[in-house]
Motif scaffolding. Structure first.
Motif, PDB file in Angstrom:
ATOM      1  N   GLY A 296       0.787  -1.226   0.000  1.00  0.00           N
ATOM      2  CA  GLY A 296       0.000   0.000   0.000  1.00  0.00           C
ATOM      3  C   GLY A 296       0.815   1.269   0.000  1.00  0.00           C
ATOM      4  O   GLY A 296       0.264   2.353   0.251  1.00  0.00           O
ATOM      5  N   ARG A 297       2.113   1.179  -0.313  1.00  0.00           N
ATOM      6  CA  ARG A 297       2.970   2.358  -0.331  1.00  0.00           C
ATOM      7  C   ARG A 297       3.194   2.839  -1.763  1.00  0.00           C
ATOM      8  O   ARG A 297       3.281   2.044  -2.691  1.00  0.00           O
ATOM      9  CB  ARG A 297       4.314   2.058   0.338  1.00  0.00           C
ATOM     10  CG  ARG A 297       4.209   1.670   1.802  1.00  0.00           C
ATOM     11  CD  ARG A 297       5.554   1.259   2.379  1.00  0.00           C
ATOM     12  NE  ARG A 297       6.087   0.068   1.731  1.00  0.00           N
ATOM     13  CZ  ARG A 297       7.228  -0.517   2.073  1.00  0.00           C
ATOM     14  NH1 ARG A 297       7.963  -0.005   3.055  1.00  0.00           N
ATOM     15  NH2 ARG A 297       7.643  -1.603   1.437  1.00  0.00           N
ATOM     16  N   GLY A 319       7.830  12.050  -3.260  1.00  0.00           N
ATOM     17  CA  GLY A 319       7.307  11.381  -2.076  1.00  0.00           C
ATOM     18  C   GLY A 319       8.416  10.817  -1.210  1.00  0.00           C
ATOM     19  O   GLY A 319       9.493  10.466  -1.698  1.00  0.00           O
ATOM     20  N   CYS A 320       8.163  10.761   0.091  1.00  0.00           N
ATOM     21  CA  CYS A 320       9.111  10.143   1.021  1.00  0.00           C
ATOM     22  C   CYS A 320       8.393   9.852   2.329  1.00  0.00           C
ATOM     23  O   CYS A 320       7.212  10.157   2.496  1.00  0.00           O
ATOM     24  CB  CYS A 320      10.333  11.044   1.262  1.00  0.00           C
ATOM     25  SG  CYS A 320       9.992  12.571   2.138  1.00  0.00           S
ATOM     26  N   VAL A 326      10.537   3.574  -0.228  1.00  0.00           N
ATOM     27  CA  VAL A 326      11.796   4.213  -0.626  1.00  0.00           C
ATOM     28  C   VAL A 326      12.901   3.156  -0.653  1.00  0.00           C
ATOM     29  O   VAL A 326      13.177   2.514   0.364  1.00  0.00           O
ATOM     30  CB  VAL A 326      12.181   5.333   0.361  1.00  0.00           C
ATOM     31  CG1 VAL A 326      13.497   5.987  -0.064  1.00  0.00           C
ATOM     32  CG2 VAL A 326      11.071   6.375   0.445  1.00  0.00           C
ATOM     33  N   PRO A 327      13.551   2.950  -1.796  1.00  0.00           N
ATOM     34  CA  PRO A 327      14.620   1.945  -1.873  1.00  0.00           C
ATOM     35  C   PRO A 327      15.747   2.249  -0.889  1.00  0.00           C
ATOM     36  O   PRO A 327      16.167   3.402  -0.749  1.00  0.00           O
ATOM     37  CB  PRO A 327      15.105   2.067  -3.318  1.00  0.00           C
ATOM     38  CG  PRO A 327      13.947   2.633  -4.068  1.00  0.00           C
ATOM     39  CD  PRO A 327      13.287   3.576  -3.113  1.00  0.00           C
ATOM     40  N   ASP A 328      16.197   1.223  -0.192  1.00  0.00           N
ATOM     41  CA  ASP A 328      17.340   1.364   0.719  1.00  0.00           C
ATOM     42  C   ASP A 328      18.585   0.905  -0.025  1.00  0.00           C
ATOM     43  O   ASP A 328      18.838  -0.294  -0.167  1.00  0.00           O
ATOM     44  CB  ASP A 328      17.115   0.524   1.973  1.00  0.00           C
ATOM     45  CG  ASP A 328      18.179   0.764   3.039  1.00  0.00           C
ATOM     46  OD1 ASP A 328      19.234   1.334   2.701  1.00  0.00           O
ATOM     47  OD2 ASP A 328      17.963   0.375   4.197  1.00  0.00           O
ATOM     48  N   LEU A 329      19.363   1.851  -0.504  1.00  0.00           N
ATOM     49  CA  LEU A 329      20.530   1.528  -1.330  1.00  0.00           C
ATOM     50  C   LEU A 329      21.658   0.899  -0.525  1.00  0.00           C
ATOM     51  O   LEU A 329      22.613   0.391  -1.103  1.00  0.00           O
ATOM     52  CB  LEU A 329      21.029   2.797  -2.030  1.00  0.00           C
ATOM     53  CG  LEU A 329      20.022   3.474  -2.975  1.00  0.00           C
ATOM     54  CD1 LEU A 329      20.669   4.652  -3.683  1.00  0.00           C
ATOM     55  CD2 LEU A 329      19.471   2.478  -3.994  1.00  0.00           C
ATOM     56  N   THR A 330      21.545   0.930   0.806  1.00  0.00           N
ATOM     57  CA  THR A 330      22.566   0.274   1.621  1.00  0.00           C
ATOM     58  C   THR A 330      22.353  -1.235   1.672  1.00  0.00           C
ATOM     59  O   THR A 330      23.240  -1.971   2.096  1.00  0.00           O
ATOM     60  CB  THR A 330      22.560   0.827   3.059  1.00  0.00           C
ATOM     61  OG1 THR A 330      21.365   0.400   3.731  1.00  0.00           O
ATOM     62  CG2 THR A 330      22.632   2.345   3.061  1.00  0.00           C
ATOM     63  N   GLY A 336      14.498  -4.650   0.735  1.00  0.00           N
ATOM     64  CA  GLY A 336      15.209  -3.658  -0.048  1.00  0.00           C
ATOM     65  C   GLY A 336      14.688  -2.245   0.118  1.00  0.00           C
ATOM     66  O   GLY A 336      15.087  -1.342  -0.627  1.00  0.00           O
ATOM     67  N   MET A 337      13.789  -2.029   1.106  1.00  0.00           N
ATOM     68  CA  MET A 337      13.194  -0.717   1.313  1.00  0.00           C
ATOM     69  C   MET A 337      13.583  -0.157   2.683  1.00  0.00           C
ATOM     70  O   MET A 337      13.880  -0.914   3.617  1.00  0.00           O
ATOM     71  CB  MET A 337      11.664  -0.804   1.213  1.00  0.00           C
ATOM     72  CG  MET A 337      11.178  -1.266  -0.139  1.00  0.00           C
ATOM     73  SD  MET A 337      11.614  -0.103  -1.470  1.00  0.00           S
ATOM     74  CE  MET A 337      11.261  -1.104  -2.921  1.00  0.00           C
ATOM     75  N   CYS A 338      13.569   1.160   2.786  1.00  0.00           N
ATOM     76  CA  CYS A 338      13.866   1.810   4.069  1.00  0.00           C
ATOM     77  C   CYS A 338      12.771   1.491   5.079  1.00  0.00           C
ATOM     78  O   CYS A 338      11.581   1.459   4.740  1.00  0.00           O
ATOM     79  CB  CYS A 338      13.959   3.323   3.886  1.00  0.00           C
ATOM     80  SG  CYS A 338      15.325   3.876   2.850  1.00  0.00           S
ATOM     81  N   VAL A 339      13.168   1.271   6.318  1.00  0.00           N
ATOM     82  CA  VAL A 339      12.188   1.010   7.367  1.00  0.00           C
ATOM     83  C   VAL A 339      11.454   2.304   7.694  1.00  0.00           C
ATOM     84  O   VAL A 339      12.009   3.405   7.558  1.00  0.00           O
ATOM     85  CB  VAL A 339      12.856   0.442   8.637  1.00  0.00           C
ATOM     86  CG1 VAL A 339      13.479  -0.899   8.353  1.00  0.00           C
ATOM     87  CG2 VAL A 339      13.896   1.414   9.178  1.00  0.00           C
TER      88      VAL A 339
END
Length: 470
Positions: A296-297, A319-320, A326-330, A336-339
């Motif tokens: 739902g994001r 958006g953020c 939001v992809p977590d590039l780390t 694979g997404m930011c918490v």
């Protein structure tokens, strides 16, 4: 559609949601956009942003509830603030539909839009949960929970019925993440201090229960730290029930389910049920023409631009925060997404501001959002904490100091920082305030009694009346 309110005709940057990300974006862009002939418009159903990491401290009485909110009108002087809810976004027409407090809806045109509507409490269709439970996502919930705890202690001190007394002195928290652990630790500290000041209640009569469906708590820290927290909580008399879920809460009767075989583990009465079992993206995401993933994001790129559903991005759409994937590039984030936490939301806001200025005004370069987590710290009550800032495992006073230091720094505006720190100093000098404002739920009762009217029953009085009628 209702009559459109008197809004600015200037080219509009519409910010949907005034939480961490939305507030910082509006604050950082309002003057720049105004100088270039535009206007920043922020739409939110609340007139303030809430610094949610401090909600448990409000429950524990360390901070006044008003001091963890930041008023939009006071601090966003160059922003057009609209109190309402965005219920629909048609980016194809560059138009959002806003529902005001009177229920009327009106359209707001925009040049650019930023989706930062945040997240809401995620619940499940558990019988009785809606009637008996309370969440911990808003300052109103934190203040109400604190008052409820103290009111139940006061009421129990005069109860002679054993079952009613046990029920009043039983407190349940569902969810063993950071929010649940911090909440139950603060609740225990508040309860212990209040009981010590009341000779008619013994600490041995109090029952505090944490219910967690998984086999461990606090996935944000290492397993050995989580186990140490469980040991710490149990040492304070808190029952930590792992691999256990809430099956029902009808009529205040907590039915606990063993997750291993789905059998009933226990059933008992409790007047206080706190739900902290996760969050969900704001439902407005599904009322847009933006691409939305399975949770739902809204789907965004690492540059925080909203995807066009293919390989590109939508012009003027950003958006953020918790409402976006939001992809977590780390590579550290689940899936694979930011918490969804304040640390990411605030930093994403700063990157989005820079990228917006680069795209819209040619200032600087567009860069991808990449943030190595600073770690996590949690407060477990005054002088107690756990965390792993910068990978360093801390427990006890050092973790507590790291928790207060980080969040004191992250609290927006100097004025609010001063109020929060002032509260901490006052508590250190004078001790915890355990005053119960038990009639906050029914503030007109004193007047009604004076005017010969019928006082409104409080929540527990309504429950008692229902039981008597049955």
């Amino acid at each position: 559609m209702a009559i459109t309110p008197d809004l600015s005709p200037k080219p509009r940057l519409l910010v949907v949601g005034g939480g961490y990300a939305g507030f910082h974006i509006a604050n950082d862009l309002q003057k720049t956009v105004k100088e270039r002939g535009g206007v920043v418009t922020l739409v939110d159903p609340l007139p303030y942003m809430t610094y949610q990491p401090f909600l448990p401290e409000v429950v524990g009485g360390h901070i006044d509830g008003r001091h963890i909110v930041v008023d939009h009108h006071t601090h966003l002087k160059h922003t057009e603030v609209v109190r309402g809810s965005v219920v629909k976004v048609e980016h194809a027409r560059n138009t959002a539909v806003v529902r005001g407090h009177d229920g009327g809806e009106f359209e707001v045109p925009y040049q650019d839009i930023v989706m930062t509507a945040g997240a809401t409490t995620r619940t499940f269709p558990i019988p009785g949960l809606a009637e008996q439970g309370i969440g911990l996502k808003t300052v109103e919930e934190a203040v109400a929970l604190r008052n409820q705890i103290l009111e139940r202690l006061d009421a129990a001190s005069l109860m002679t019925d054993g079952d009613e007394r046990r029920r009043a002195l039983t407190f349940v928290v569902v969810g063993g993440g950071f929010a649940g652990v911090e909440a139950i630790a603060e609740m225990e500290g508040l309860i212990r201090d209040a009981v010590e000041r009341d000779p008619r209640i013994s600490q041995t009569e109090v029952r505090i229960v944490m219910v967690e469906a998984m086999g461990r708590i606090m996935p944000e820290v290492s397993e050995d730290q989580a186990e140490k927290v469980v040991e710490h909580l149990r040492g304070r008399g808190i029952e930590v029930l792992l691999n256990t879920s809430l099956g029902s809460a009808e009529d205040g009767q907590m039915q606990l389910i063993n997750m291993a075989d789905k059998s009933e583990a226990e059933r008992f009465g409790a007047d206080t049920l706190v739900w902290t079992a996760g969050v969900a993206a704001n439902a407005v995401a599904k009322s847009t023409d933006f691409p939305v993933e399975e949770r739902g994001r809204i789907e965004v790129t690492p540059t925080l631009q909203i995807k066009d559903g293919q390989d590109g991005v939508l012009e003027g759409a950003w958006g953020c925060g918790d409402v976006c994937a939001v992809p977590d590039l780390t590579g550290a984030g689940p899936g694979g997404m930011c918490v969804p936490n304040a640390q990411h939301a605030i930093r994403q806001a700063k990157r989005l501001v820079a990228n917006y200025l680069a795209v819209r005004h040619g200032e600087g370069e567009v860069e991808e959002y990449r943030h190595e987590s600073l770690g996590a710290v949690a407060g477990l009550g005054f002088g107690k904490g756990v965390g792993n800032p910068k990978g360093v495992k801390l427990f006890g006073p050092l973790a507590w100091l790291a928790h207060r230091g980080y969040h004191g720094y992250a609290m927006p505006t100097l004025e609010r920082k001063a109020r929060v720190i002032g509260g901490w100093i006052a508590e250190t000098v004078f001790g915890r305030d355990t005053t119960s404002v038990e009639n906050q739920e029914t503030p007109r009762n004193a007047f009604l009694a004076a005017a010969g009217g019928t006082p409104e029953p409080r929540r527990f009085e309504r429950r008692d009346e229902k039981q008597l009628s049955a």
